[in-house]
Design a protein around this motif. Structure first.
Motif, short mmCIF file in Angstrom:
data_model
loop_
_atom_site.label_atom_id
_atom_site.label_comp_id
_atom_site.label_asym_id
_atom_site.label_seq_id
_atom_site.Cartn_x
_atom_site.Cartn_y
_atom_site.Cartn_z
N VAL A 1 32.90 43.09 32.18
CA VAL A 1 33.34 41.89 31.48
C VAL A 1 33.69 40.86 32.54
CG1 VAL A 1 35.06 40.84 29.97
CG2 VAL A 1 34.23 43.14 29.49
N GLN A 2 33.20 39.63 32.36
CA GLN A 2 33.50 38.54 33.29
C GLN A 2 33.95 37.34 32.47
OE1 GLN A 2 30.45 36.16 35.77
NE2 GLN A 2 31.22 37.68 37.20
N VAL A 3 35.18 36.87 32.75
CA VAL A 3 35.76 35.75 32.03
C VAL A 3 35.82 34.56 33.00
CG1 VAL A 3 37.76 34.90 30.76
CG2 VAL A 3 37.10 37.32 30.61
N THR A 4 35.08 33.49 32.69
CA THR A 4 34.90 32.37 33.61
C THR A 4 35.26 31.06 32.93
OG1 THR A 4 33.01 33.59 34.52
CG2 THR A 4 33.29 31.31 35.22
N ASP A 5 35.99 30.19 33.66
CA ASP A 5 36.31 28.88 33.10
C ASP A 5 35.22 27.87 33.47
OD1 ASP A 5 36.72 28.14 35.74
OD2 ASP A 5 38.91 28.09 35.61
N ALA A 6 35.39 26.64 33.04
CA ALA A 6 34.36 25.63 33.25
C ALA A 6 34.16 25.29 34.72
CB ALA A 6 34.72 24.36 32.47
N ALA A 7 35.19 25.54 35.56
CA ALA A 7 35.08 25.27 36.99
C ALA A 7 34.44 26.42 37.76
CB ALA A 7 36.46 24.97 37.57
N GLY A 8 34.16 27.52 37.07
CA GLY A 8 33.53 28.66 37.72
C GLY A 8 34.50 29.71 38.21
N HIS A 9 35.81 29.52 37.98
CA HIS A 9 36.79 30.53 38.39
C HIS A 9 36.73 31.72 37.45
CE1 HIS A 9 38.25 27.42 40.97
NE2 HIS A 9 38.78 26.70 39.99
N GLN A 10 36.86 32.92 38.01
CA GLN A 10 36.89 34.14 37.21
C GLN A 10 38.35 34.55 36.98
OE1 GLN A 10 34.33 37.32 38.58
NE2 GLN A 10 32.85 35.87 39.42
N TRP A 11 38.66 34.97 35.75
CA TRP A 11 40.04 35.23 35.37
C TRP A 11 40.28 36.67 34.93
CZ3 TRP A 11 43.98 31.88 36.22
CH2 TRP A 11 43.62 30.57 36.58
N GLN A 12 39.33 37.58 35.10
CA GLN A 12 39.62 38.96 34.77
C GLN A 12 40.48 39.57 35.88
OE1 GLN A 12 36.57 37.79 35.28
NE2 GLN A 12 35.54 38.97 36.88
N ASP A 13 41.48 40.35 35.47
CA ASP A 13 42.43 40.96 36.42
C ASP A 13 42.11 42.43 36.57
OD1 ASP A 13 44.51 41.52 38.08
OD2 ASP A 13 46.07 41.40 36.55
N GLY A 14 41.04 42.72 37.31
CA GLY A 14 40.63 44.10 37.50
C GLY A 14 39.49 44.48 36.57
N PRO A 15 38.95 45.69 36.75
CA PRO A 15 37.79 46.13 35.95
C PRO A 15 38.17 46.40 34.50
CG PRO A 15 38.58 47.92 37.34
CD PRO A 15 39.35 46.71 37.76
N ALA A 16 37.17 46.29 33.63
CA ALA A 16 37.37 46.61 32.22
C ALA A 16 37.43 48.12 32.02
CB ALA A 16 36.24 46.01 31.39
N THR A 17 38.09 48.55 30.96
CA THR A 17 38.22 49.97 30.64
C THR A 17 37.58 50.26 29.29
OG1 THR A 17 40.41 49.59 29.67
CG2 THR A 17 40.32 50.21 32.00
N VAL A 18 37.02 51.46 29.17
CA VAL A 18 36.33 51.89 27.95
C VAL A 18 37.18 52.94 27.24
CG1 VAL A 18 34.30 53.07 27.03
CG2 VAL A 18 34.04 51.39 28.85
#
Length: 225
Positions: free
Chosen positions: A69-86
């Motif tokens: 999962v990759q959460v990105t704002d309009a400026a290109g910054h990524q906001w995920q805090d660590g890897p996703a879990t299943v």
């Protein structure tokens, strides 16, 4: 035995085909996303702490397979805090605190238990008036966009190592500093000789050469007498 009408035979064949297709339909259907929190297109008055995606089937996790999962704002910054879990059919990604105002893109990639993979994205917007300004880079969390100034708290203090070099390699000498090997060679050879000494020596050799030539001519003249 009475002969069946061709129309009856055609109708029976169509009914059989429809039955088989109906039975095979559910078995051939792939799993899919059934719920997203935040929902696709949601406008939030408070920044979320996580993104949770729930699918219609179990997700494969481990054995070299990772759901992303990759959460990105309009400026290109990524906001995920660590890897996703299943957790079964659910995929959860923690988010950095203090998400700025603005739009966010949630891109994900998963592999279902039936072996097929899926890559999709959805969006949500943070409209919290108390949130940081749009375009603010993450501090101590997430990943700043390429070309953005690095945050001092997250900057790596370790020196950069050239490609192919080991961590134990010596750091390159500062610009303008003498190479120790070159300095040692110069010390062994002694102090450098000034240029004027070389010029005077060559001039002296030229004078000596002229003198020898004059003596040779006088000796030949005496021999002819």
């Amino acid at each position: 035995m009475p002969q069946q009408h061709p129309l009856h035979i055609a109708l029976a064949a169509c009914a059989a085909t429809a039955t088989v297709a109906a039975a095979a339909g559910p078995a051939a259907a792939h799993d899919e996303l059934i719920e997203a929190v935040p929902a696709d297109g949601a406008a939030l008055t408070e920044a979320p702490q996580t993104v949770t995606l729930t699918f219609s089937g179990e997700l494969i996790d481990g054995q070299g397979i990772q759901s992303l999962v990759q959460v990105t704002d309009a400026a290109g910054h990524q906001w995920q805090d660590g890897p996703a879990t299943v957790d079964g059919p659910a995929l959860t990604a923690p988010l950095c605190a203090d998400l700025p105002r603005g739009e966010y893109d949630v891109a994900y990639r998963v592999v279902y238990s039936d072996g097929h993979s899926e890559e999709r994205s959805l969006e949500f917007t943070v409209e919290d008036p108390q949130a940081p300004a749009p375009g603010t880079a993450p501090s101590g969390c997430g990943v700043a966009a390429a070309g953005a100034p690095a945050d001092a708290a997250t900057a790596d203090p370790s020196p950069a190592v050239a490609p192919g070099a080991d961590d134990g390699d010596a750091a390159p000498a500062p610009s303008g500093a003498a190479d120790p090997a070159t300095t040692d060679a110069q010390d062994a050879a002694g102090p450098a000789v000034p240029g004027w000494v070389w010029a005077a020596g060559l001039a002296g050799l030229a004078v000596i050469g002229v003198g020898f030539a004059a003596l040779g001519r006088k000796a030949r003249a005496l021999d002819h007498r």
